[in-house]
Design a protein around this motif. Sequence first.
Motif, mmCIF file in Angstrom:
data_model
loop_
_atom_site.group_PDB
_atom_site.id
_atom_site.type_symbol
_atom_site.label_atom_id
_atom_site.label_comp_id
_atom_site.label_asym_id
_atom_site.label_seq_id
_atom_site.Cartn_x
_atom_site.Cartn_y
_atom_site.Cartn_z
ATOM 1 N N ALA A 1 -42.577 -7.313 -6.712
ATOM 2 C CA ALA A 1 -41.442 -8.117 -6.851
ATOM 3 C C ALA A 1 -40.398 -7.515 -5.929
ATOM 4 C CB ALA A 1 -40.846 -8.079 -8.120
ATOM 5 N N VAL A 2 -40.161 -6.212 -5.692
ATOM 6 C CA VAL A 2 -39.050 -5.712 -5.072
ATOM 7 C C VAL A 2 -39.570 -5.892 -3.280
ATOM 8 C CG1 VAL A 2 -38.176 -3.454 -4.183
ATOM 9 C CG2 VAL A 2 -38.413 -3.852 -6.569
ATOM 10 N N TYR A 3 -40.803 -5.796 -3.101
ATOM 11 C CA TYR A 3 -41.347 -6.012 -1.751
ATOM 12 C C TYR A 3 -41.052 -7.363 -1.300
ATOM 13 C CZ TYR A 3 -44.604 -6.328 2.182
ATOM 14 O OH TYR A 3 -45.261 -6.600 3.193
ATOM 15 N N ARG A 4 -41.199 -8.526 -2.347
ATOM 16 C CA ARG A 4 -41.152 -10.049 -1.977
ATOM 17 C C ARG A 4 -39.506 -9.873 -1.689
ATOM 18 N NH1 ARG A 4 -44.672 -13.782 -3.098
ATOM 19 N NH2 ARG A 4 -46.587 -13.096 -4.052
ATOM 20 N N GLU A 5 -38.598 -9.317 -2.475
ATOM 21 C CA GLU A 5 -37.226 -9.673 -2.467
ATOM 22 C C GLU A 5 -36.826 -9.087 -1.134
ATOM 23 O OE1 GLU A 5 -34.790 -11.377 -3.908
ATOM 24 O OE2 GLU A 5 -36.347 -12.043 -5.122
ATOM 25 N N MET A 6 -37.379 -7.737 -0.621
ATOM 26 C CA MET A 6 -37.076 -7.216 0.559
ATOM 27 C C MET A 6 -37.275 -8.025 1.704
ATOM 28 S SD MET A 6 -37.436 -2.918 -0.278
ATOM 29 C CE MET A 6 -36.579 -2.563 1.325
ATOM 30 N N GLY B 1 -30.450 -6.243 2.015
ATOM 31 C CA GLY B 1 -29.970 -6.006 0.494
ATOM 32 C C GLY B 1 -30.359 -4.420 0.412
ATOM 33 N N GLY B 2 -29.509 -3.773 -0.391
ATOM 34 C CA GLY B 2 -29.752 -2.540 -0.940
ATOM 35 C C GLY B 2 -30.113 -2.442 -2.163
ATOM 36 N N VAL B 3 -30.214 -1.247 -2.846
ATOM 37 C CA VAL B 3 -30.558 -1.051 -4.292
ATOM 38 C C VAL B 3 -29.718 -1.931 -5.073
ATOM 39 C CG1 VAL B 3 -31.008 0.370 -6.139
ATOM 40 C CG2 VAL B 3 -31.492 1.051 -3.746
ATOM 41 N N ALA B 4 -28.492 -1.849 -5.064
ATOM 42 C CA ALA B 4 -27.763 -2.635 -6.015
ATOM 43 C C ALA B 4 -28.068 -4.038 -5.970
ATOM 44 C CB ALA B 4 -26.300 -2.614 -5.515
ATOM 45 N N GLU B 5 -28.351 -4.650 -4.812
ATOM 46 C CA GLU B 5 -28.352 -6.253 -4.705
ATOM 47 C C GLU B 5 -29.912 -6.315 -5.500
ATOM 48 O OE1 GLU B 5 -25.308 -5.295 -1.724
ATOM 49 O OE2 GLU B 5 -27.307 -4.272 -2.265
ATOM 50 N N LEU B 6 -30.637 -5.590 -4.862
ATOM 51 C CA LEU B 6 -32.202 -5.661 -5.669
ATOM 52 C C LEU B 6 -32.166 -5.810 -7.176
ATOM 53 C CD1 LEU B 6 -34.267 -3.415 -3.287
ATOM 54 C CD2 LEU B 6 -34.429 -6.095 -3.485
ATOM 55 N N CYS B 7 -31.342 -4.841 -7.856
ATOM 56 C CA CYS B 7 -31.185 -4.899 -9.207
ATOM 57 C C CYS B 7 -30.706 -5.983 -9.729
ATOM 58 C CB CYS B 7 -30.300 -3.609 -9.633
ATOM 59 S SG CYS B 7 -31.071 -2.160 -9.071
ATOM 60 N N GLU B 8 -29.747 -6.764 -8.974
ATOM 61 C CA GLU B 8 -28.996 -7.586 -9.354
ATOM 62 C C GLU B 8 -29.905 -8.991 -9.244
ATOM 63 O OE1 GLU B 8 -24.731 -10.446 -8.482
ATOM 64 O OE2 GLU B 8 -25.002 -8.366 -7.466
ATOM 65 N N LEU C 1 -33.332 -5.862 -12.713
ATOM 66 C CA LEU C 1 -33.912 -4.552 -12.925
ATOM 67 C C LEU C 1 -33.117 -3.408 -13.252
ATOM 68 C CD1 LEU C 1 -37.149 -4.993 -10.896
ATOM 69 C CD2 LEU C 1 -37.096 -5.163 -13.537
ATOM 70 N N PRO C 2 -33.305 -2.445 -13.936
ATOM 71 C CA PRO C 2 -32.347 -1.140 -13.870
ATOM 72 C C PRO C 2 -32.774 -0.322 -12.735
ATOM 73 C CG PRO C 2 -34.390 -0.840 -15.372
ATOM 74 C CD PRO C 2 -34.355 -2.260 -14.904
ATOM 75 N N GLU C 3 -31.800 0.269 -12.034
ATOM 76 C CA GLU C 3 -31.757 0.886 -10.934
ATOM 77 C C GLU C 3 -33.036 2.077 -11.099
ATOM 78 O OE1 GLU C 3 -29.024 4.108 -8.332
ATOM 79 O OE2 GLU C 3 -28.184 2.846 -9.866
ATOM 80 N N ALA C 4 -33.449 2.716 -11.992
ATOM 81 C CA ALA C 4 -34.337 3.518 -11.978
ATOM 82 C C ALA C 4 -35.468 3.004 -11.625
ATOM 83 C CB ALA C 4 -34.588 4.281 -13.445
ATOM 84 N N ALA C 5 -35.851 1.589 -12.169
ATOM 85 C CA ALA C 5 -37.006 0.901 -12.123
ATOM 86 C C ALA C 5 -37.267 0.679 -10.534
ATOM 87 C CB ALA C 5 -37.258 -0.406 -13.095
ATOM 88 N N VAL C 6 -35.968 0.048 -9.979
ATOM 89 C CA VAL C 6 -36.028 -0.399 -8.529
ATOM 90 C C VAL C 6 -36.394 0.836 -7.660
ATOM 91 C CG1 VAL C 6 -34.687 -1.165 -6.651
ATOM 92 C CG2 VAL C 6 -34.443 -2.302 -8.831
ATOM 93 N N ARG C 7 -35.755 1.860 -7.900
ATOM 94 C CA ARG C 7 -36.003 3.182 -7.238
ATOM 95 C C ARG C 7 -37.343 3.685 -7.052
ATOM 96 N NH1 ARG C 7 -31.762 5.204 -4.443
ATOM 97 N NH2 ARG C 7 -29.610 4.439 -5.272
#
Length: 328
Positions: free
Chosen positions: A13-18, A24-31, A35-41
């Motif tokens: 999911a993160v790969y698709r969004e990127m 977008g950065g980590v904050a945008e991906l979380c929003e 997902l929580p920041e820990a999961a995205v990182r």
Amino acid sequence: MLELLGLDATAEAVYREMLADPEGGVAELCERLGLPEAAVRAALDRLADLTLLRASRERPGTLRPVSPERGLEILLRRQEEELARRQQEVAASKAAVARALGEYAKVRADNPVGDRERLLGLDAIQDNLEVLTSRLTSEVLAVMPGGAQSAASLAASRPLDEDALRRGVSLRTIYQDSIHDAPETLDYVRWMAGLGGEVRTAPVLPPRMLVFDRSTAVVPIDPENTRAGALCTSEPGIVASLVALFEQTWETAVPIADDRDGVAPLSLTAGERELLRLLSTGLTDDAAAKRLGVSVRTVRRQMAALMERLDAASRFEAGLKTARRGWL
């Protein structure tokens, strides 16, 4: 979708969004993903490990996704490399097992000689039977003298017989008539017949034998003491002779479902006829019992019943009346 390639749902999911928004950065991906920041990182770390992210040349200090074409090619290549590595490990393991078996054979007390192998003790016999059963392709011929089989023997045989029958292997077994006085053995025989095994009985049997696919035979080293060990042989002459002996015995044996049906009050069963024949040759009750695989008490009980049916006051008189009736 890409879990088979080592990419879990969150990382995908993160790969698709990127791919959709490389800026977008980590904050945008979380929003956007909720997902929580820990999961995205953690997902970003996984993508980096799989080389699906690389450093951006336009924005130093940030990561950008590799194109799907290149990314999937990388994942496939990684799996191919892993598969090749595993194949090498399996090949090395096989070679190590072969070496270990060779070394083991040198120190075994029951070391095979040519096409023969001495199996010393019940554990060695059981190990050998498990291997032979796993290699079965067509049939097993078995002669099981001695009447009642031990509970341990029946328990050890059950999974092997069931496995063979489930795979469509033909099982033909000959027991002694005296299993009719052994409830546990009789239950086992009926269970085996229910799965498709063929079972017959006879008053007297040759020594115990097992023949696998008419190519390998297992017989006791000492027929009087089967616990002493067994001989496993693939020598064609020996195996052919045992198969011929089995077939001859099989032809004269009676199917388990019919061997006591329809016996007229003044006729003999096969077991009774054999008992009279043995005693008429001069064998003692003990010797006759041993040949028939029954107890001495059973021999004496059967003789008492025969004398009563013949209205004979002695065994001698019973013998005369038996001869007059043509029962022997």
